[in-house]
Design a protein around this motif. Structure first.
Motif, PDB file in Angstrom:
ATOM      1  N   PRO A   1       0.819  -1.262   0.036  1.00  0.00           N
ATOM      2  CA  PRO A   1      -0.119   0.053   0.092  1.00  0.00           C
ATOM      3  C   PRO A   1       0.882   1.411  -0.203  1.00  0.00           C
ATOM      4  CG  PRO A   1      -0.175  -0.920   2.121  1.00  0.00           C
ATOM      5  CD  PRO A   1       0.629  -2.067   1.246  1.00  0.00           C
ATOM      6  N   GLN A   2       2.038   1.311   0.528  1.00  0.00           N
ATOM      7  CA  GLN A   2       3.152   2.294   0.655  1.00  0.00           C
ATOM      8  C   GLN A   2       3.205   2.906  -0.878  1.00  0.00           C
ATOM      9  OE1 GLN A   2       4.032  -0.487   1.454  1.00  0.00           O
ATOM     10  NE2 GLN A   2       5.812  -1.085   0.626  1.00  0.00           N
ATOM     11  N   THR A   3       3.219   2.139  -1.947  1.00  0.00           N
ATOM     12  CA  THR A   3       3.659   2.526  -3.199  1.00  0.00           C
ATOM     13  C   THR A   3       2.322   3.319  -3.903  1.00  0.00           C
ATOM     14  OG1 THR A   3       2.795   0.512  -4.200  1.00  0.00           O
ATOM     15  CG2 THR A   3       4.878   0.668  -3.569  1.00  0.00           C
ATOM     16  N   LEU A   4       1.264   3.516  -3.212  1.00  0.00           N
ATOM     17  CA  LEU A   4       0.132   4.041  -3.700  1.00  0.00           C
ATOM     18  C   LEU A   4       0.321   5.570  -3.317  1.00  0.00           C
ATOM     19  CD1 LEU A   4      -2.629   1.457  -2.953  1.00  0.00           C
ATOM     20  CD2 LEU A   4      -1.512   1.862  -5.132  1.00  0.00           C
ATOM     21  N   ILE A   5       1.095   5.872  -2.499  1.00  0.00           N
ATOM     22  CA  ILE A   5       1.036   7.454  -2.091  1.00  0.00           C
ATOM     23  C   ILE A   5       1.270   8.228  -3.441  1.00  0.00           C
ATOM     24  CG2 ILE A   5       2.290   9.150  -0.745  1.00  0.00           C
ATOM     25  CD1 ILE A   5       2.761   6.751   1.258  1.00  0.00           C
ATOM     26  N   ALA A   6       2.265   7.838  -4.175  1.00  0.00           N
ATOM     27  CA  ALA A   6       2.407   8.913  -5.303  1.00  0.00           C
ATOM     28  C   ALA A   6       1.127   8.732  -6.094  1.00  0.00           C
ATOM     29  CB  ALA A   6       3.807   8.297  -5.886  1.00  0.00           C
TER      30      ALA A   6
ATOM     31  N   GLY B   1      -2.290  17.535 -10.076  1.00  0.00           N
ATOM     32  CA  GLY B   1      -1.202  16.619 -10.192  1.00  0.00           C
ATOM     33  C   GLY B   1      -0.362  16.369  -8.936  1.00  0.00           C
ATOM     34  N   GLY B   2      -0.749  17.152  -7.919  1.00  0.00           N
ATOM     35  CA  GLY B   2       0.017  17.008  -6.822  1.00  0.00           C
ATOM     36  C   GLY B   2       1.291  17.380  -6.579  1.00  0.00           C
ATOM     37  N   SER B   3       1.587  18.528  -7.582  1.00  0.00           N
ATOM     38  CA  SER B   3       3.185  18.913  -7.680  1.00  0.00           C
ATOM     39  C   SER B   3       3.036  20.191  -7.146  1.00  0.00           C
ATOM     40  CB  SER B   3       3.587  18.780  -9.001  1.00  0.00           C
ATOM     41  OG  SER B   3       4.818  19.298  -9.317  1.00  0.00           O
ATOM     42  N   GLY B   4       3.959  20.685  -6.421  1.00  0.00           N
ATOM     43  CA  GLY B   4       3.950  21.980  -5.882  1.00  0.00           C
ATOM     44  C   GLY B   4       5.126  22.890  -6.568  1.00  0.00           C
ATOM     45  N   SER B   5       5.597  22.264  -7.528  1.00  0.00           N
ATOM     46  CA  SER B   5       6.709  22.900  -8.471  1.00  0.00           C
ATOM     47  C   SER B   5       6.477  23.778  -9.708  1.00  0.00           C
ATOM     48  CB  SER B   5       7.958  21.914  -8.577  1.00  0.00           C
ATOM     49  OG  SER B   5       7.168  20.960  -9.554  1.00  0.00           O
TER      50      SER B   5
ATOM     51  N   THR C   1       0.806  26.467  -2.636  1.00  0.00           N
ATOM     52  CA  THR C   1       0.521  25.195  -3.198  1.00  0.00           C
ATOM     53  C   THR C   1       1.250  23.982  -2.707  1.00  0.00           C
ATOM     54  OG1 THR C   1      -0.016  26.473  -5.088  1.00  0.00           O
ATOM     55  CG2 THR C   1       0.161  23.974  -5.428  1.00  0.00           C
ATOM     56  N   GLN C   2       2.676  24.331  -2.481  1.00  0.00           N
ATOM     57  CA  GLN C   2       3.485  23.356  -1.872  1.00  0.00           C
ATOM     58  C   GLN C   2       3.136  23.030  -0.554  1.00  0.00           C
ATOM     59  OE1 GLN C   2       7.680  24.582  -2.105  1.00  0.00           O
ATOM     60  NE2 GLN C   2       7.443  25.668  -4.131  1.00  0.00           N
ATOM     61  N   PHE C   3       2.832  23.892   0.163  1.00  0.00           N
ATOM     62  CA  PHE C   3       2.264  23.567   1.617  1.00  0.00           C
ATOM     63  C   PHE C   3       0.930  22.579   1.610  1.00  0.00           C
ATOM     64  CE2 PHE C   3      -0.228  24.640   5.518  1.00  0.00           C
ATOM     65  CZ  PHE C   3       0.734  24.426   6.484  1.00  0.00           C
ATOM     66  N   THR C   4       0.073  23.092   0.913  1.00  0.00           N
ATOM     67  CA  THR C   4      -1.230  22.205   0.663  1.00  0.00           C
ATOM     68  C   THR C   4      -0.904  20.760   0.423  1.00  0.00           C
ATOM     69  OG1 THR C   4      -1.766  23.174  -1.590  1.00  0.00           O
ATOM     70  CG2 THR C   4      -2.788  24.132   0.428  1.00  0.00           C
ATOM     71  N   ASP C   5       0.199  20.657  -0.868  1.00  0.00           N
ATOM     72  CA  ASP C   5       0.308  19.239  -1.379  1.00  0.00           C
ATOM     73  C   ASP C   5       1.044  18.607  -0.319  1.00  0.00           C
ATOM     74  OD1 ASP C   5      -0.538  19.959  -3.694  1.00  0.00           O
ATOM     75  OD2 ASP C   5       1.666  20.311  -4.773  1.00  0.00           O
ATOM     76  N   ARG C   6       1.943  19.311   0.621  1.00  0.00           N
ATOM     77  CA  ARG C   6       2.505  18.495   1.711  1.00  0.00           C
ATOM     78  C   ARG C   6       1.682  17.900   2.642  1.00  0.00           C
ATOM     79  NH1 ARG C   6       7.590  21.405   4.823  1.00  0.00           N
ATOM     80  NH2 ARG C   6       8.162  21.053   2.446  1.00  0.00           N
ATOM     81  N   LEU C   7       0.379  18.946   3.057  1.00  0.00           N
ATOM     82  CA  LEU C   7      -0.606  18.356   3.891  1.00  0.00           C
ATOM     83  C   LEU C   7      -1.228  17.146   3.192  1.00  0.00           C
ATOM     84  CD1 LEU C   7      -2.082  21.829   5.303  1.00  0.00           C
ATOM     85  CD2 LEU C   7      -0.444  20.140   6.479  1.00  0.00           C
ATOM     86  N   ALA C   8      -1.599  17.330   1.822  1.00  0.00           N
ATOM     87  CA  ALA C   8      -2.236  16.100   1.252  1.00  0.00           C
ATOM     88  C   ALA C   8      -1.491  14.895   1.368  1.00  0.00           C
ATOM     89  CB  ALA C   8      -2.614  16.706  -0.139  1.00  0.00           C
TER      90      ALA C   8
ATOM     91  N   VAL D   1      -2.645  11.250   2.983  1.00  0.00           N
ATOM     92  CA  VAL D   1      -2.596  10.079   2.275  1.00  0.00           C
ATOM     93  C   VAL D   1      -1.724   9.142   3.154  1.00  0.00           C
ATOM     94  CG1 VAL D   1      -1.847   8.784   0.305  1.00  0.00           C
ATOM     95  CG2 VAL D   1      -3.019  10.955   0.007  1.00  0.00           C
ATOM     96  N   ARG D   2      -0.701   9.575   3.614  1.00  0.00           N
ATOM     97  CA  ARG D   2       0.234   8.542   4.197  1.00  0.00           C
ATOM     98  C   ARG D   2      -0.282   7.956   5.718  1.00  0.00           C
ATOM     99  NH1 ARG D   2       4.166  11.799   4.376  1.00  0.00           N
ATOM    100  NH2 ARG D   2       5.496  10.923   2.675  1.00  0.00           N
ATOM    101  N   GLN D   3      -1.110   9.046   6.242  1.00  0.00           N
ATOM    102  CA  GLN D   3      -1.983   8.580   7.413  1.00  0.00           C
ATOM    103  C   GLN D   3      -2.966   7.513   7.088  1.00  0.00           C
ATOM    104  OE1 GLN D   3      -3.253  12.382   9.053  1.00  0.00           O
ATOM    105  NE2 GLN D   3      -1.287  12.957   9.763  1.00  0.00           N
TER     106      GLN D   3
END
Length: 464
Positions: free
Chosen positions: A145-150, A159-163, A170-177, A181-183
């Protein structure tokens, strides 16, 4: 309450007690009253009621929840979600279901997928034999299941990218998201483990599964077998534990402030009461606090225990007039400043800094207590005086080198008290290359395999 239910409750309390919970007859009676009042209709309410009656110390709630799920399961047999699922589900299809549940952040759906995953992927052994069971490790290993985070981050809007110049927001919200998911993945792991324990308990018995599959409470985790996550949890518990121990040490010190009985003045006062010493006279106490010297083996086998104890004693520094810390593998070096800095920063880098900045090895990298004691005797013996308590931390495994009992004896003779804290179970002392029994003839040796035993030593035996 029926006899069957009362028997189940007694077995539940016994399983908790085997994991270190302080649940005695009075707590069992309280738990029975809770069950009589709340009934069995609302399982979550019953869980909280029994927790209030049976959980008396911090760090034991996880043990309670895991054991509760075994003795009062949400269901029996094959779960409904597994019965309703397509019998031809494969790993990839379950991964797709899990990915959608992680995106929806739906705990109920995660629980159902965990039941399906264990049913499809977790069966081990031969059905109908003693080897039959259900494995959470096998389920997680196949599902990954850990491989599903990306993948989950890529399916989010944007697209989950803050760059790419999207800005810090946006980078901050991506990190929270990503953290959410990790939780979710970690929660799914816990659900899989709970379902595997429940299914295995039906086959092998609740008591057996509770004994071997339920994790011990934090204060009962062996230092020598703790994994990285458990050691990190122990580090985080240093400051709360230090506050509790500081309170107990202060109480011991207050009880000793009356000093010893002054026999001469007591007998003189007794002359006014016919020679009967009605009121003893006490000597004035000496308002001094002991000094503490730690000699810590930081070799790989016991480094987790030594690091935790160094952080704990540094957190208790207000209880001592001076603390000096020495580390060794086969050469002794003072690391007081490193430990002091590590206690401020949280302790994560103490081991790395000691290995990088302190000379703790000579021509080899194996533990050599005799050589380390000889170094201390030659270079640091002035750190020990009549007010000093010396604590030696290590498993006393000397790799068949010269143990140098004479050097340890001189250290013990110069100090007020010397204690050896050994993280190995006492049944292993003296086996193989262990010199524990021989060293124990020179200084008292105490088993400190977990936080509970270490706490007992600090509160009962550490000089104040």
């Amino acid at each position: 309450m029926s006899t069957q239910l009362a028997t189940r409750l007694v077995e539940f309390v016994e399983a908790l007690r085997a994991k270190g919970a302080n649940a005695g007859p009075s707590e069992s009676i309280d738990a029975a009253d809770v069950m009589r009042v709340l009934g069995l209709d609302d399982r979550d309410l019953l869980r909280e009621g029994l927790a209030a009656a049976l959980v008396r110390r911090g760090g034991q709630r996880d043990v309670f929840d895991q054991t509760f799920d075994l003795f009062f399961p949400v269901g029996v047999g094959r779960p409904e979600a597994a019965r309703d699922a397509d019998e031809n589900l494969d790993v990839q299809q379950i991964r797709e279901l899990l990915l959608m549940a992680l995106l929806d952040r739906d705990p109920r759906t995660l629980a159902q997928i965990a039941e399906i995953a264990v049913d499809v992927l977790g069966e081990v052994g031969q059905p109908g034999t003693d080897t039959a069971g259900w494995s959470a490790y096998q389920t997680i290993d196949r599902l990954q299941p850990q491989t599903l985070i990306a993948a989950a981050m890529a399916m989010r809007p944007g697209g989950g990218s803050g760059s790419g110049g999207q800005g810090l927001g946006t980078q901050f919200t991506d990190r929270l998201a990503r953290d959410e998911v990790r939780q979710g993945v970690e929660a799914f792991r816990e659900m899989v483990q709970a379902e595997a324990r429940r299914r295995s308990a039906e086959l092998r018995g609740r008591e057996l599964v509770a004994r071997h599959a339920v994790r011990s409470s934090r204060d009962r985790v062996d230092f020598l077998s703790a994994n990285r996550q458990q050691l990190e949890e122990l580090r985080r518990s240093v400051k709360p534990l230090a506050r509790i121990l500081a309170t107990r040490l202060s109480a011991r010190r207050r009880r000793r402030r009356r000093g010893k009985i002054d026999m001469r003045r007591t007998l003189r006062r007794a002359m006014g009461t016919g020679g009967v010493p009605m009121k003893p006279v006490f000597e004035k106490p000496r308002p001094t606090r002991p000094e503490l010297v730690l000699l810590c083996d930081v070799s790989g086998s016991v480094s987790g225990f030594s690091n935790f104890t160094m952080l704990l004693t540094q957190a208790l520094s207000a209880q001592f007039s001076k603390i000096r810390v020495f580390a060794f593998v086969n050469a002794m070096a003072e690391v007081t400043e490193i430990v002091r800095d590590g206690a401020v920063s949280g302790g994560g880098d103490i081991e790395t800094r000691i290995r990088a900045e302190a000379r703790i090895t000579k021509w080899h990298t194996s533990s050599d207590y005799g050589e380390a004691f000889l170094d201390f005797q030659e270079f640091f013996l002035d750190a020990v005086g009549p007010r000093t308590a010396v604590l030696i931390l290590g498993d006393a495994r000397n790799n068949n080198q010269n143990p140098r009992f004479d050097a340890l004896h001189e250290i013990a003779m110069r100090s007020r008290r010397t204690y050896w804290l050994n993280p190995e179970h006492h049944t292993r002392w003296g086996l193989g290359d262990s010199e524990a029994l021989a060293y124990a003839e020179i200084v008292p040796m105490h088993e400190c395999a977990n936080v509970d035993q270490l706490t007992h030593f600090v509160t009962r035996l550490l000089p104040v």
